[in-house]
Design an enzyme around this catalytic site. Structure first.
Site, PDB file in Angstrom:
ATOM      1  CG  HIS A 102      -2.942   3.380   3.192  1.00 24.80           C
ATOM      2  ND1 HIS A 102      -3.609   3.160   1.998  1.00 24.80           N
ATOM      3  CD2 HIS A 102      -2.853   2.161   3.804  1.00 24.80           C
ATOM      4  CE1 HIS A 102      -3.890   1.869   1.899  1.00 24.80           C
ATOM      5  NE2 HIS A 102      -3.459   1.249   2.977  1.00 24.80           N
ATOM      6  CB  CYS A 132      -0.933   0.010   1.199  1.00 25.92           C
ATOM      7  SG  CYS A 132      -1.965  -1.449   1.309  1.00 25.92           S
ATOM      8  CG  ASN A 170      -6.453  -0.794   2.032  1.00 24.95           C
ATOM      9  OD1 ASN A 170      -5.859  -0.261   1.091  1.00 24.95           O
ATOM     10  ND2 ASN A 170      -5.832  -1.392   3.028  1.00 24.95           N
TER      11      ASN A 170
HETATM   12  N1  COA Z   1     -17.936  -8.830  10.110  1.00 26.46           N
HETATM   13  C1  COA Z   1     -18.367  -9.195  11.328  1.00 26.46           C
HETATM   14  N2  COA Z   1     -17.544  -9.635  12.280  1.00 26.46           N
HETATM   15  C2  COA Z   1     -16.242  -9.710  12.004  1.00 26.46           C
HETATM   16  C3  COA Z   1     -15.709  -9.342  10.753  1.00 26.46           C
HETATM   17  C4  COA Z   1     -16.635  -8.889   9.781  1.00 26.46           C
HETATM   18  N3  COA Z   1     -16.241  -8.505   8.548  1.00 26.46           N
HETATM   19  N4  COA Z   1     -14.379  -9.510  10.766  1.00 26.46           N
HETATM   20  C5  COA Z   1     -14.047  -9.975  11.977  1.00 26.46           C
HETATM   21  N5  COA Z   1     -15.189 -10.081  12.725  1.00 26.46           N
HETATM   22  C6  COA Z   1     -15.308 -10.537  14.108  1.00 26.46           C
HETATM   23  C7  COA Z   1     -14.144 -11.370  14.547  1.00 26.46           C
HETATM   24  O1  COA Z   1     -14.330 -12.715  14.188  1.00 26.46           O
HETATM   25  C8  COA Z   1     -14.177 -11.158  16.035  1.00 26.46           C
HETATM   26  O2  COA Z   1     -15.165 -12.005  16.589  1.00 26.46           O
HETATM   27  P1  COA Z   1     -14.904 -12.738  18.013  1.00 26.46           P
HETATM   28  O3  COA Z   1     -14.701 -11.610  18.991  1.00 26.46           O
HETATM   29  O4  COA Z   1     -16.146 -13.500  18.181  1.00 26.46           O
HETATM   30  O5  COA Z   1     -13.675 -13.554  17.795  1.00 26.46           O
HETATM   31  C9  COA Z   1     -14.673  -9.723  16.190  1.00 26.46           C
HETATM   32  O6  COA Z   1     -15.288  -9.391  14.951  1.00 26.46           O
HETATM   33  C10 COA Z   1     -13.564  -8.724  16.460  1.00 26.46           C
HETATM   34  O7  COA Z   1     -12.511  -8.985  15.538  1.00 26.46           O
HETATM   35  P2  COA Z   1     -11.184  -8.168  15.573  1.00 26.46           P
HETATM   36  O8  COA Z   1     -10.232  -8.727  14.576  1.00 26.46           O
HETATM   37  O9  COA Z   1     -10.745  -8.032  17.001  1.00 26.46           O
HETATM   38  O10 COA Z   1     -11.714  -6.730  15.089  1.00 26.46           O
HETATM   39  P3  COA Z   1     -10.934  -5.402  15.008  1.00 26.46           P
HETATM   40  O11 COA Z   1     -11.622  -4.372  15.802  1.00 26.46           O
HETATM   41  O12 COA Z   1      -9.447  -5.597  15.237  1.00 26.46           O
HETATM   42  O13 COA Z   1     -11.126  -5.002  13.486  1.00 26.46           O
HETATM   43  C11 COA Z   1      -9.970  -4.970  11.403  1.00 26.46           C
HETATM   44  C12 COA Z   1     -10.616  -5.836  12.475  1.00 26.46           C
HETATM   45  C13 COA Z   1      -9.415  -5.863  10.321  1.00 26.46           C
HETATM   46  C14 COA Z   1     -11.048  -4.067  10.815  1.00 26.46           C
HETATM   47  C15 COA Z   1      -8.861  -4.103  12.038  1.00 26.46           C
HETATM   48  O14 COA Z   1      -8.028  -4.911  12.814  1.00 26.46           O
HETATM   49  C16 COA Z   1      -8.053  -3.383  11.026  1.00 26.46           C
HETATM   50  O15 COA Z   1      -8.550  -2.520  10.291  1.00 26.46           O
HETATM   51  N6  COA Z   1      -6.753  -3.659  10.964  1.00 26.46           N
HETATM   52  C17 COA Z   1      -5.871  -2.992  10.025  1.00 26.46           C
HETATM   53  C18 COA Z   1      -6.089  -3.566   8.667  1.00 26.46           C
HETATM   54  C19 COA Z   1      -5.324  -2.818   7.631  1.00 26.46           C
HETATM   55  O16 COA Z   1      -5.078  -1.662   7.763  1.00 26.46           O
HETATM   56  N7  COA Z   1      -4.957  -3.522   6.568  1.00 26.46           N
HETATM   57  C20 COA Z   1      -4.335  -2.975   5.459  1.00 26.46           C
HETATM   58  C21 COA Z   1      -2.983  -2.496   5.734  1.00 26.46           C
HETATM   59  S1  COA Z   1      -2.336  -1.694   4.360  1.00 26.46           S
END
Ligand code: COA
Length: 332
Positions: free
Chosen positions: A257, A117, A287
């Site tokens: 970003h 990215c 993204n």
């Molecule tokens: N819809 C519903 N529930 C979802 C889900 C979705 N799309 N994706 C994950 N969950 C669930 C998980 O299974 C988890 O359930 P559990 O508590 O029963 O295990 C719960 O939601 C929380 O998941 P978690 O991974 O802790 O959520 P989060 O708040 O960390 O958000 C992201 C997840 C991916 C949105 C976040 O971590 C993020 O944006 N990270 C950075 C990603 C990024 O920038 N990537 C590109 C880099 S260039």
């Protein structure tokens, strides 16, 4: 007004996103998710997804033509084309060469740059240095991605985050006090495992077993990426601003970003800057990886949020783990 100092400045911008739109409600019909979860955790409402016949160079080409038109130059006025992408049309030839040919930019140097990215900002800094050194006159830097091709659409942890698109910038020499003042690039290769596509390279060529295990699809440890981003990017922005000889409060806009609205909000809090200084369009595109910064920059310029003379900082992070920031005075 000439200051006598030669810098590289953006002289044209162009973007393209596929017409096909996938909303959060559309995704909720495909995987176990909801508009509420995606909106509150990421800020994303929609994303644009390439059609079955649309590939990265198609997106890049349209953005490139628009950027050349905006700059008022033709393809043969270029000396260099850099395509930043993690989703090239194929391993080689480079997507930049495919774009060069289709543009009709005969003999123009062309290569791909892979910093996930961060690729567009890495490319801008690289081309900017070549121009400032007098090695090339005009460069076309493109960030183009079809991440939708790498995603496991059954994996709700990644499929809700991404979108496809392209953004292109024509860079040329300026001596009027505008242009690129500083660039800061970095990487932490020890964190490569948090965001990767394992199969398809020399370590693990594509095989039926790899496909069965979905190792040709993007894997992401979302929480780890989140932590790396919020720990790294505020300091990176400060570094780019300091190298430009500015203070943070002199910065008019930051174009970050677009990976997660909560990551941007964390930057706002850590830098003690008003949210209005940050360009946000993640709600519309998700993204788009290397395309995200040029897409946000383009929209901010179109909306009049960035005007000639403004001090701006572009900042990106991505798989690698890579990061890059670039401080410039807007000159168009
Ligand atoms: N819809 C519903 N529930 C979802 C889900 C979705 N799309 N994706 C994950 N969950 C669930 C998980 O299974 C988890 O359930 P559990 O508590 O029963 O295990 C719960 O939601 C929380 O998941 P978690 O991974 O802790 O959520 P989060 O708040 O960390 O958000 C992201 C997840 C991916 C949105 C976040 O971590 C993020 O944006 N990270 C950075 C990603 C990024 O920038 N990537 C590109 C880099 S260039």
């Amino acid at each position: 007004m000439s200051t006598g100092v030669l810098r590289a400045g953006i002289q044209g911008l162009g973007v393209y996103v596929p017409t096909r739109v996938l909303t959060n409600d559309d995704l909720a019909k495909m995987v176990d998710t909801s508009d509420e979860w995606i909106t509150t955790r990421t800020g994303i409402k929609r994303r644009h997804i390439a059609g079955p016949d649309e590939v990265t160079s198609d997106l890049a080409l349209i953005a490139a033509r628009r950027a050349l038109d905006d700059a008022g130059i033709g393809p043969r006025d270029l000396d260099l084309i850099i395509v930043g992408t993690a989703t090239p049309d194929m391993f080689f030839p480079a997507t930049a060469c495919l774009v060069q040919d289709r543009l009709g930019a005969k003999q123009v140097g062309a290569f791909d740059l892979l910093a996930a990215c961060s690729s567009f900002v890495y490319g801008l800094i690289t081309a900017g240095q070549l121009i400032a050194a007098g090695a090339v006159q005009r460069a076309l830097v493109i960030g183009a991605e079809t991440l939708s091709r790498l995603i496991d659409w059954e994996d709700r942890r990644t499929s809700v985050l991404i979108g496809d698109g392209a953004g292109a910038a024509v860079l040329g020499p300026v001596t009027d006090g505008t242009g690129i003042y500083s660039g800061a690039v970095g990487a932490d290769g020890s964190a490569g495992d948090v965001l990767k596509v394992q199969a398809g390279g020399s370590r693990m060529p594509i095989s039926s077993e790899a496909i069965e295990r979905k190792l040709h699809r993007a894997y992401m440890d979302g929480q780890a990426v989140f932590k790396l981003a919020v720990r790294t990017i505020p300091g990176l922005i400060k570094e780019a601003v300091a190298r430009a000889g500015w203070t943070l409060d002199q910065v008019d806009r930051i174009v970050p970003h677009q990976a997660n609205l909560r990551i941007i909000e964390s930057m706002v809090a850590q830098l003690h800057l008003p949210m209005e200084k940050f360009v946000v369009n993640i709600q519309e595109y998700g993204n788009t990886s290397a395309a995200s910064v040029p897409l946000a920059l383009y929209e901010a310029v179109q909306a009049g949020q960035i005007r000639r003379g403004d001090r701006i900082v572009l900042a990106a992070f991505g798989g690698g783990f890579t990061y890059a920031a670039c401080a410039m005075i807007w000159g168009k």
